[in-house]
Each structure stands twice: as C-alpha cells, then as structure tokens.
Design a protein around this motif. Sequence first.
Motif, PDB file in Angstrom:
ATOM      1  N   PRO A 254       0.826  -1.218   0.000  1.00 42.47           N
ATOM      2  CA  PRO A 254       0.000   0.000   0.000  1.00 42.47           C
ATOM      3  C   PRO A 254       0.855   1.260   0.000  1.00 42.47           C
ATOM      4  O   PRO A 254       1.932   1.280   0.598  1.00 42.47           O
ATOM      5  CB  PRO A 254      -0.794  -0.105   1.313  1.00 42.47           C
ATOM      6  CG  PRO A 254      -0.652  -1.507   1.768  1.00 42.47           C
ATOM      7  CD  PRO A 254       0.610  -2.058   1.178  1.00 42.47           C
ATOM      8  N   ALA A 256       1.573   4.533   1.482  1.00 41.82           N
ATOM      9  CA  ALA A 256       1.220   5.149   2.771  1.00 41.82           C
ATOM     10  C   ALA A 256       0.704   6.570   2.581  1.00 41.82           C
ATOM     11  O   ALA A 256      -0.229   7.011   3.258  1.00 41.82           O
ATOM     12  CB  ALA A 256       2.436   5.141   3.697  1.00 41.82           C
ATOM     13  N   ASP A 277      -4.888   7.516   2.211  1.00 36.55           N
ATOM     14  CA  ASP A 277      -3.686   6.883   2.771  1.00 36.55           C
ATOM     15  C   ASP A 277      -3.790   5.368   2.605  1.00 36.55           C
ATOM     16  O   ASP A 277      -4.885   4.796   2.700  1.00 36.55           O
ATOM     17  CB  ASP A 277      -3.559   7.203   4.272  1.00 36.55           C
ATOM     18  CG  ASP A 277      -3.318   8.689   4.528  1.00 36.55           C
ATOM     19  OD1 ASP A 277      -3.117   9.437   3.553  1.00 36.55           O
ATOM     20  OD2 ASP A 277      -3.344   9.092   5.712  1.00 36.55           O
ATOM     21  N   ASN A 278      -2.674   4.735   2.396  1.00 32.59           N
ATOM     22  CA  ASN A 278      -2.578   3.267   2.322  1.00 32.59           C
ATOM     23  C   ASN A 278      -3.423   2.648   1.214  1.00 32.59           C
ATOM     24  O   ASN A 278      -3.988   1.576   1.386  1.00 32.59           O
ATOM     25  CB  ASN A 278      -2.960   2.637   3.674  1.00 32.59           C
ATOM     26  CG  ASN A 278      -2.027   3.122   4.772  1.00 32.59           C
ATOM     27  OD1 ASN A 278      -0.806   3.086   4.598  1.00 32.59           O
ATOM     28  ND2 ASN A 278      -2.588   3.613   5.857  1.00 32.59           N
TER      29      ASN A 278
END
Length: 673
Positions: A254, A256, A277-278
């Motif tokens: 992923p 970040a 995010d991610n």
Amino acid sequence: DRPTEPVFMEKGNKTVFDVPDKFLTDRYRPIGNEIQSRFGENAEQRVPVRDISLPDLRIPMSLGRDEQFSLFIPSHRRIAGRLIDIFMGMRTVDDLMSVAVYARDRVNPYLFNYALSVALLHRPDTKGVDLPSFAQSFPDKFIDSQVFRQMREEATVVPEGSRMPIVVPRDYTASDLDPEHRLWYFREDMGINLHHWHWHLVYPFEAGDRRVVDKDRRGELFYYMHEQVVARYNMERFSNKLARVTRFNNFREPIAEGYFPKMDSLVSSRAWPPRFDNTSLKDLNRELDQINLDISDLERWRDRIFEAIHQGFVVDSSGNRIPLDENRGIDILGNMLEASIISPNQQVYGDLHNLGHVFISYSHDPDHRHLESFGVMGDSATAMRDPVFYRWHAYIDDIFQEHKTRLPPYTLPQLQYNGISIARVQVSSDGGRPNVLSTFWQQSDVDLSRGMDFVPRGNVFARFTHLQHTPFTYTINVNNASGAQRFGTVRIFLGPKTDERGQPWLLRDQRLMMVELDKFIVQLNPGQNTIRRRSTESSVTIPFERVFRNLDANRPAAGTAEELEFNFCGCGWPEHMLIPKGLPEGMPCELFVMVSNYEDDRVDQDLVGSCSDAASYCGVRDRRYPDRRAMGYPFDRLPRQGADRLVNFLTPNMSLVDVVIRHDPNKTIVRQQ
Ligand code: CUO
C-alpha cells in the motif's frame, strides 16, 4: 466558467478570426454573424481564416470534450499523435491556423492545447510563435478551486483597474498532521509544475512523425532531469527534518502517502480524485481508456529490464543485441523505461514508467465502476503535486543507477585537467555574509484570466506564495599553469553535508544527492583567473517572468532575436527554486566546483537564437545536448577506489566549500504586478 464561448476570439490581444461559415459547429452556425459582431466591436485586429478542405477529426474527436486527457494513457497518446500529425502536416502557417480554428471548438481543450503546442514548437515555420503560459490557459491545473469563485466575483463585480489580487492560500491541501505536507511549497509550486509540463511538451514520447520524438540524448535527459528532481526533493526533505524519499519498489505494498488535490477541472467540471492513505495498486480494467493490465505486467517488464541491465544488452524488436555500454546505454535505457516510441523493444520491455503513473493515478477506481477519472499522477502538469511522484521516480532512478553502477568509475585522467587548479571558491549573497545563502517567502501575482470566461474582460491576478532566495555570486579563483590560453567548463553542484542522521556521507550515496546549480564555459588565461558568476545566470533555471510570460517587465522588444528566444523557452527550472529552503538554524551543505577540459566537453554547433540558457535540464532546441560528457558528470558513476568520501575524490581542478542555507520563516516579500 467552462470554455463554452466560440473560441475564434483570442482574449489576450483582442483579435477576432473571420471564420468561413462551414467551420462553425452546428451549435454556432445559426448565430454565426451575431457572434462575429459581438466580439467584433472591441476587436483590435481581424484575422481572415482561409477556407480549406476540412480535416478528418474522427480520431481526435473520439476523446470527449469534457473528458480528462492524459499523455500517460496509451489510447490518449495515440489520439494526440494523430492530432499532432494533422497540425504538423499542414503545408503553410495559414492552413495550420485554419485547421486549428476548425479543431478548437470540436476537440477536447487539453488535447487541442497539447497537440497544437507540440506542433508550434516543432514546425520550422512557427518557431517564433509565442505559446501562452499553460497556467494561464488552464489555471485549474495549478491552484485551489476555491480561488476561482473569488476570481469570478472580482471579475464580474469590480471594474478593471480597481481589482485586487486574489490571494491563493499558502498551504491549502493538508494540515501539519501530515508530515509530507511540509513539502507543499515544492510539490505545489506553479513554476515547478510548469517546468515539468513544458519538459514533456518539448520531449513527447509519442508522435506519428518520429523526428518529433527522436531527439539527441532524449532518453538520457529523461533520466537526468528526473534524477535531479529527486535529488532536489531530497534536499528539500532535509530542509524539513524528513529523511530522503523511499523508493516505491514493491507494487503490492500500500502507498502510505495519500493526497487530496483540492482542485476542480474546468473542462470536465469534476474534482480531481484524491488518493486515500494506504491505497494499494490494483489490476486495471477500464474499457473507456482501453486499458486492461495487471500489476504482474509491470513486474514482468521490470524483471526484463533488470535482466537486460545485468546482461549488459537489450534485444531489439528484430532480435539484435544492443549493448548497454558507457556511450549509449543510459540513453537506450531512458527510452526503454519511460517508454518512448523509440524504445528498442516495447513488446518485451513494455512501458514501465508511464504505466506506473497510470496504475497509481487509477488506484481509486481501477475498473471504472465509480466512473472516476485519473488522479493528479495521470497528468504531467499536476503529477509533481503528489508525494508518490517522488517515490515512483526514486524507484525509476534506482533502475537507472543499477546500470550506472556497472560502468567503470572515472579514472584520474578522466577527471583531471592538466595545468588547471582551483585555488579558492566563495559564494556571497547580496548584502550577506560569505558562504551563507538565505531563503525566505515571496508572494507574486500572476494573471489567470485567460483561462476563465468573464463577461467584462480584463486581468484578474492570483497572488501565490513561493520560496525565494537572495541572489548571490560565485567567485572562483583558477590558476592556469599550462602556459597557454585554455578553455574550461565550470560545473557547480550543491549537496547536503551530512545524511539525515547527521552522519558524514559515503560518496557512493552522496553523489545521488548532488544538485546541479550551474554549468558554463570560461576562458582561462595563463596565470591567475578570477571568475565571477551570478546565480541568476544559472544554466538550470529560467526567470520568473518567463515562467509565466505575462509579467512583461523584462520582456525584450518585439521582433528582436532576444524576443524569439524569450518566447521559445518555457522549459527550465524556476529561478525561485534554485536553492533548497534550508533551516532557520542553517543547513550545512557542500558546494562542489569543477573545471573540466573544454576540449573533452565541447559539441561543435551554433547556439545563436536557439534557447540555450536552461540547457542543463532542458537541452537546446533543435540542437545536440551542449555537453559531450555524460549527464551528471562527474557524479553519475561510482567513485574510483580510494575516493570513498567527497574530499578524497577531489583533483586539483576541483574544489569544495562549506555553505550554509539559512531560512527566515518570518520574512515575506510581496512582488506586485
Ligand atoms: Cu516526468 Cu514521470 O515523467 O513524470
């Protein structure tokens, strides 16, 4: 505010085109005369448009007028290639203007602007034509969408002359809860994003006419310009107490860093999609874009590229081996990784870098179920806003370094310049202490009205905040003991003195942090020579006025050779970003200066009128890259044995001086229009 008006009206200079009736779209045809007279009243110039046989625009028109356009998407690239061919193929400038007027109201505005810009830059008969700043045509790609409401208000309610500049908020895309947000002034800088847009305009990776793509060392320049962007970004991270950027080298991991652009497209009337995010990449299946690709395709291309590097050759589409040697290797790799149409073999080595942009920019809607377009990574005018841009390019650069570290290190004879030695180097900021560079904030006004549709016409300025530094002068004392007049190339680089832990560098790592500040040729008379050079003369940068081209204070007189050069040269790192921000307490850096033997550097060609003053990152229009050495020399290869630190690397024709960059966070200067 969508560009719905008939566009044969040129806003800036009040020119009206007299258009043959058959050119009008069905929508405008019934009111053709009315439009002409409406705009004709305050026209200063009427331009007759030649009646030509109409071109076949079916392919360019297959992209909707209100869709987003991305150079990174292969089907869009082909569409653009077709339109570029149409523009390039027109026999005369008059015919080109006719076809452009005809196409303008039919094809997608971004596509139109891109293809026409490429054609104007590459046709021999349009080289003197001024391209309006892209930020003026499409301000929505550069600033907070909230500003537009205020600008419209100002333009409709306030008469010209009494209008106030609309202040673009200083940092509007995130809060300090996100450490990455400390880099807003770099990632979201208009000049930096314009440089990147322009670079890709000058170096397209696809066009029907191969000559538009196949330029001297374009693959190597793709590597070098982006390597320098990552190096600059890392120095900026050090200026914000952040560690250097980590490579995005695992496509299954992923991402970040999220990014929420806070921008709306005026063409599609949609917000640029954010990335949370991610977010992980996913296999892509988007029928609309004709993209059906898996992450494993990226991985396969990557593995084949590494295999080629490790074997030392690539296999071209006819099965021939082409060596990745010290002469052409990096150039071939650049075209292969990017990939451009002059890749030796796209079937095998794929399209890694471009499609990396596409995978990342579609990570929020990989199968188009939400009917969303791409994120900012999908457009070269916006990609540098996103933190993941630097992670992606740090990875791409790492692949190039896999090749570079396999080349033999430069030997002493390849570095020395017999008889030439540097006695002393000093940097002095105007009115400041020696070897201290100072940075601060500046607010500048840019006219963005061209890209907006106001009824009462006239300028509306946006005032945005950017980094700035006090101009400075290098003083370099060179001794020429050869007994004869010699010529040298002065190469100046800046790098952080320590790594992010405060530890001294190994040169094998520090070399990747070295940022080119300038490169120029000097004449060295026998004996002592004192060389003085202003920071504003840098071979990397272009001045602010040229970045935006509507700030005409320094504009050369019309029709002169200087004006021609001024117009061509939109590519260049913005001067206000030459020096990294530094720290309030001072950031320790090392300034490296080398004088190399011009006989080994020279490229024999005439540079007059060719736009050569930001050549380091942009090359020279219609010419060869004006330095025969590998780009990034002498830091593009691993250091020789025994030169594990920069101080041990030095030969007499090199010198190192400690420099401190001090940032004053409380100082803001306003530059009014
Ligand atoms: Cu310039 Cu990735 O090439 O954006």
